[in-house]
Design a protein around this motif. Structure first.
Motif, PDB file in Angstrom:
ATOM      1  N   LYS A   1      21.107  18.719 -12.634  1.00 53.75           N
ATOM      2  CA  LYS A   1      20.150  18.381 -11.564  1.00 53.75           C
ATOM      3  C   LYS A   1      18.897  17.723 -12.139  1.00 53.75           C
ATOM      4  CE  LYS A   1      21.565  21.666  -8.029  1.00 53.75           C
ATOM      5  NZ  LYS A   1      21.281  22.955  -7.371  1.00 53.75           N
ATOM      6  N   GLU A   2      18.498  18.172 -13.302  1.00 49.23           N
ATOM      7  CA  GLU A   2      17.325  17.608 -13.979  1.00 49.23           C
ATOM      8  C   GLU A   2      17.561  16.145 -14.352  1.00 49.23           C
ATOM      9  OE1 GLU A   2      15.137  18.885 -17.936  1.00 49.23           O
ATOM     10  OE2 GLU A   2      15.387  20.627 -16.622  1.00 49.23           O
ATOM     11  N   VAL A   3      18.778  15.857 -14.845  1.00 45.72           N
ATOM     12  CA  VAL A   3      19.153  14.482 -15.217  1.00 45.72           C
ATOM     13  C   VAL A   3      19.184  13.600 -13.974  1.00 45.72           C
ATOM     14  CG1 VAL A   3      21.038  13.041 -16.105  1.00 45.72           C
ATOM     15  CG2 VAL A   3      20.400  15.121 -17.314  1.00 45.72           C
ATOM     16  N   ILE A   4      19.780  14.114 -12.873  1.00 43.60           N
ATOM     17  CA  ILE A   4      19.864  13.362 -11.602  1.00 43.60           C
ATOM     18  C   ILE A   4      18.462  13.058 -11.094  1.00 43.60           C
ATOM     19  CG2 ILE A   4      20.494  13.573  -9.153  1.00 43.60           C
ATOM     20  CD1 ILE A   4      23.057  15.055 -10.140  1.00 43.60           C
ATOM     21  N   PHE A   5      17.587  14.076 -11.112  1.00 42.89           N
ATOM     22  CA  PHE A   5      16.202  13.882 -10.660  1.00 42.89           C
ATOM     23  C   PHE A   5      15.499  12.823 -11.508  1.00 42.89           C
ATOM     24  CE2 PHE A   5      11.679  14.773 -11.221  1.00 42.89           C
ATOM     25  CZ  PHE A   5      11.236  14.667  -9.919  1.00 42.89           C
ATOM     26  N   SER A   6      15.671  12.912 -12.825  1.00 39.55           N
ATOM     27  CA  SER A   6      15.037  11.972 -13.747  1.00 39.55           C
ATOM     28  C   SER A   6      15.505  10.536 -13.491  1.00 39.55           C
ATOM     29  CB  SER A   6      15.354  12.376 -15.187  1.00 39.55           C
ATOM     30  OG  SER A   6      14.800  11.455 -16.082  1.00 39.55           O
ATOM     31  N   ASN A   7      16.814  10.358 -13.278  1.00 41.23           N
ATOM     32  CA  ASN A   7      17.376   9.028 -13.012  1.00 41.23           C
ATOM     33  C   ASN A   7      16.850   8.450 -11.700  1.00 41.23           C
ATOM     34  OD1 ASN A   7      18.855   9.149 -15.362  1.00 41.23           O
ATOM     35  ND2 ASN A   7      20.764   9.763 -14.366  1.00 41.23           N
ATOM     36  N   ILE A   8      16.835   9.286 -10.658  1.00 40.89           N
ATOM     37  CA  ILE A   8      16.351   8.821  -9.345  1.00 40.89           C
ATOM     38  C   ILE A   8      14.856   8.511  -9.422  1.00 40.89           C
ATOM     39  CG2 ILE A   8      15.939   9.530  -6.939  1.00 40.89           C
ATOM     40  CD1 ILE A   8      18.676  10.961  -7.070  1.00 40.89           C
ATOM     41  N   ASN A   9      14.114   9.353 -10.112  1.00 42.09           N
ATOM     42  CA  ASN A   9      12.672   9.152 -10.268  1.00 42.09           C
ATOM     43  C   ASN A   9      12.364   7.807 -10.945  1.00 42.09           C
ATOM     44  OD1 ASN A   9       9.942  10.016 -10.028  1.00 42.09           O
ATOM     45  ND2 ASN A   9       9.957  10.630 -12.164  1.00 42.09           N
ATOM     46  N   LYS A  10      13.161   7.477 -11.978  1.00 35.57           N
ATOM     47  CA  LYS A  10      12.971   6.188 -12.682  1.00 35.57           C
ATOM     48  C   LYS A  10      13.378   5.007 -11.813  1.00 35.57           C
ATOM     49  CE  LYS A  10      13.781   7.970 -17.330  1.00 35.57           C
ATOM     50  NZ  LYS A  10      14.831   8.133 -18.347  1.00 35.57           N
ATOM     51  N   GLY A  11      14.489   5.175 -11.076  1.00 37.02           N
ATOM     52  CA  GLY A  11      15.031   4.061 -10.289  1.00 37.02           C
ATOM     53  C   GLY A  11      14.399   3.860  -8.925  1.00 37.02           C
ATOM     54  N   TRP A  12      13.531   4.783  -8.505  1.00 40.29           N
ATOM     55  CA  TRP A  12      12.912   4.730  -7.171  1.00 40.29           C
ATOM     56  C   TRP A  12      11.745   3.736  -7.182  1.00 40.29           C
ATOM     57  CZ3 TRP A  12      14.848   7.769  -3.114  1.00 40.29           C
ATOM     58  CH2 TRP A  12      14.130   7.722  -1.915  1.00 40.29           C
ATOM     59  N   VAL A  13      12.090   2.463  -7.214  1.00 36.95           N
ATOM     60  CA  VAL A  13      11.072   1.406  -7.245  1.00 36.95           C
ATOM     61  C   VAL A  13      11.393   0.406  -6.126  1.00 36.95           C
ATOM     62  CG1 VAL A  13       9.992  -0.421  -8.614  1.00 36.95           C
ATOM     63  CG2 VAL A  13      10.811   1.659  -9.747  1.00 36.95           C
ATOM     64  N   PHE A  14      10.552   0.407  -5.091  1.00 38.24           N
ATOM     65  CA  PHE A  14      10.754  -0.488  -3.954  1.00 38.24           C
ATOM     66  C   PHE A  14       9.750  -1.641  -4.005  1.00 38.24           C
ATOM     67  CE2 PHE A  14      12.639   3.411  -2.180  1.00 38.24           C
ATOM     68  CZ  PHE A  14      13.830   2.896  -1.690  1.00 38.24           C
ATOM     69  N   TYR A  15      10.180  -2.807  -3.476  1.00 38.81           N
ATOM     70  CA  TYR A  15       9.269  -3.950  -3.335  1.00 38.81           C
ATOM     71  C   TYR A  15       8.486  -3.727  -2.044  1.00 38.81           C
ATOM     72  CZ  TYR A  15      12.451  -6.053  -6.781  1.00 38.81           C
ATOM     73  OH  TYR A  15      13.225  -6.297  -7.890  1.00 38.81           O
ATOM     74  N   ASP A  16       7.361  -3.055  -2.162  1.00 33.75           N
ATOM     75  CA  ASP A  16       6.610  -2.667  -0.964  1.00 33.75           C
ATOM     76  C   ASP A  16       5.514  -3.659  -0.581  1.00 33.75           C
ATOM     77  OD1 ASP A  16       4.211  -1.871  -2.570  1.00 33.75           O
ATOM     78  OD2 ASP A  16       5.606  -0.374  -3.327  1.00 33.75           O
ATOM     79  N   SER A  17       5.401  -4.764  -1.320  1.00 32.13           N
ATOM     80  CA  SER A  17       4.384  -5.778  -0.999  1.00 32.13           C
ATOM     81  C   SER A  17       5.057  -7.025  -0.438  1.00 32.13           C
ATOM     82  CB  SER A  17       3.604  -6.163  -2.258  1.00 32.13           C
ATOM     83  OG  SER A  17       2.950  -5.033  -2.775  1.00 32.13           O
ATOM     84  N   PRO A  18       4.401  -7.696   0.509  1.00 37.37           N
ATOM     85  CA  PRO A  18       4.972  -8.947   1.041  1.00 37.37           C
ATOM     86  C   PRO A  18       5.190  -9.964  -0.073  1.00 37.37           C
ATOM     87  CG  PRO A  18       3.103  -8.216   2.370  1.00 37.37           C
ATOM     88  CD  PRO A  18       3.129  -7.361   1.144  1.00 37.37           C
ATOM     89  N   ILE A  19       6.303 -10.708   0.001  1.00 35.22           N
ATOM     90  CA  ILE A  19       6.620 -11.655  -1.078  1.00 35.22           C
ATOM     91  C   ILE A  19       6.155 -13.080  -0.787  1.00 35.22           C
ATOM     92  CG2 ILE A  19       8.590 -10.300  -1.882  1.00 35.22           C
ATOM     93  CD1 ILE A  19      10.396 -12.512  -0.557  1.00 35.22           C
ATOM     94  N   ASN A  20       5.723 -13.344   0.465  1.00 36.60           N
ATOM     95  CA  ASN A  20       5.224 -14.683   0.785  1.00 36.60           C
ATOM     96  C   ASN A  20       4.111 -14.593   1.828  1.00 36.60           C
ATOM     97  OD1 ASN A  20       6.621 -14.392   3.297  1.00 36.60           O
ATOM     98  ND2 ASN A  20       8.480 -15.189   2.339  1.00 36.60           N
ATOM     99  N   THR A  21       3.474 -15.725   2.087  1.00 37.15           N
ATOM    100  CA  THR A  21       2.334 -15.762   3.012  1.00 37.15           C
ATOM    101  C   THR A  21       2.736 -15.348   4.415  1.00 37.15           C
ATOM    102  OG1 THR A  21       1.591 -17.648   1.708  1.00 37.15           O
ATOM    103  CG2 THR A  21       0.391 -17.223   3.727  1.00 37.15           C
ATOM    104  N   THR A  22       3.933 -15.778   4.846  1.00 36.18           N
ATOM    105  CA  THR A  22       4.415 -15.451   6.196  1.00 36.18           C
ATOM    106  C   THR A  22       4.503 -13.946   6.372  1.00 36.18           C
ATOM    107  OG1 THR A  22       5.688 -17.499   6.292  1.00 36.18           O
ATOM    108  CG2 THR A  22       6.319 -15.769   7.825  1.00 36.18           C
ATOM    109  N   ALA A  23       5.119 -13.274   5.401  1.00 32.24           N
ATOM    110  CA  ALA A  23       5.267 -11.811   5.483  1.00 32.24           C
ATOM    111  C   ALA A  23       3.903 -11.131   5.446  1.00 32.24           C
ATOM    112  CB  ALA A  23       6.143 -11.318   4.344  1.00 32.24           C
ATOM    113  N   GLU A  24       3.015 -11.684   4.624  1.00 38.58           N
ATOM    114  CA  GLU A  24       1.655 -11.136   4.497  1.00 38.58           C
ATOM    115  C   GLU A  24       0.926 -11.207   5.832  1.00 38.58           C
ATOM    116  OE1 GLU A  24      -1.769 -12.464   1.647  1.00 38.58           O
ATOM    117  OE2 GLU A  24       0.039 -12.036   0.456  1.00 38.58           O
ATOM    118  N   GLU A  25       1.043 -12.351   6.506  1.00 38.97           N
ATOM    119  CA  GLU A  25       0.386 -12.532   7.803  1.00 38.97           C
ATOM    120  C   GLU A  25       1.065 -11.680   8.880  1.00 38.97           C
ATOM    121  OE1 GLU A  25       0.567 -16.752   8.347  1.00 38.97           O
ATOM    122  OE2 GLU A  25      -1.055 -17.140   6.911  1.00 38.97           O
ATOM    123  N   SER A  26       2.394 -11.535   8.776  1.00 37.10           N
ATOM    124  CA  SER A  26       3.147 -10.761   9.770  1.00 37.10           C
ATOM    125  C   SER A  26       2.802  -9.281   9.724  1.00 37.10           C
ATOM    126  CB  SER A  26       4.650 -10.933   9.548  1.00 37.10           C
ATOM    127  OG  SER A  26       5.005 -12.277   9.723  1.00 37.10           O
TER     128      SER A  26
END
Length: 203
Positions: free
Chosen positions: A36-61
């Motif tokens: 469970k510790e290994v699973i938690f560690s792997n998920i913790n490392k891989g839990w990276v989302f692109y949470d910022s808009p990638i272009n001006t349109t998305a930013e304005e939206s």
């Protein structure tokens, strides 16, 4: 005397077997905890989302499309400490993703946007499902996070295409041509029926 000896022997066997069972149980619990510790560690490392808009349109939206802003804000908050926190976060992300279909801005209320939102929702719901399994497939969870990022980028690029296309000036006569080509606006065929030349005429 023999009875006492057999009783003591029986008690000793039971005691030693219980001791062995306890050792096995402790060893299994330790093994499970490490897994469970290994699973938690792997998920913790891989839990990276692109949470910022990638272009001006998305930013304005984000300023006008409340559901998109809330979805990105949910992605930005990374859970900590326990796998339970990641499970709760996955459920929260899933709810915010499903809300993307509501109150779509008019300019994005198009099939190509809706299909991308639908795919994004499917991936997020799969993530929520996998992370709630008893034996969490951490590799699948990490792979789904990458797919969610790709779908989110694809959605924002499509939004940008729609906005850029709307900026292209319409050439003179183009709107009339489009109207003429629209089958729903076509005049129904109301020409008189053909008269058979062999039909006798009444004079």
């Amino acid at each position: 005397m023999k009875f006492k000896l057999s009783y003591l022997l029986f008690f000793f066997i039971i005691f030693s077997s219980c001791k062995d069972d306890n050792k096995k149980r402790i060893a299994e619990n330790e093994k499970d905890a490490k897994k469970k510790e290994v699973i938690f560690s792997n998920i913790n490392k891989g839990w990276v989302f692109y949470d910022s808009p990638i272009n001006t349109t998305a930013e304005e939206s984000v300023a006008t499309w409340n559901e998109l802003r809330l979805f990105l804000a949910e992605l930005a908050q990374k859970p900590k400490k326990t796998i339970g926190a990641f499970q709760q976060k996955a459920t929260a992300i899933s709810k915010k993703a499903m809300a993307l279909n509501e109150n779509l801005p008019i300019q994005f209320d198009k099939p190509q946007i809706k299909s991308r939102i639908s795919t994004l929702i499917t991936k997020v719901r799969l993530l929520d499902l996998y992370i709630h399994l008893d034996a969490i497939p951490d590799k699948k969870v990490i792979h789904l996070i990458a797919e969610i990022n790709n779908e989110l980028a694809s959605l924002q690029r499509q939004m940008d295409k729609i906005v850029e296309k709307s900026k292209i000036p319409v050439e003179e006569g183009e709107s009339e041509l489009k109207k003429m080509m629209d089958a729903s606006r076509a005049i129904p065929n109301s020409s008189p029926t053909m008269i058979d030349p062999n039909t006798p005429k009444v004079e």
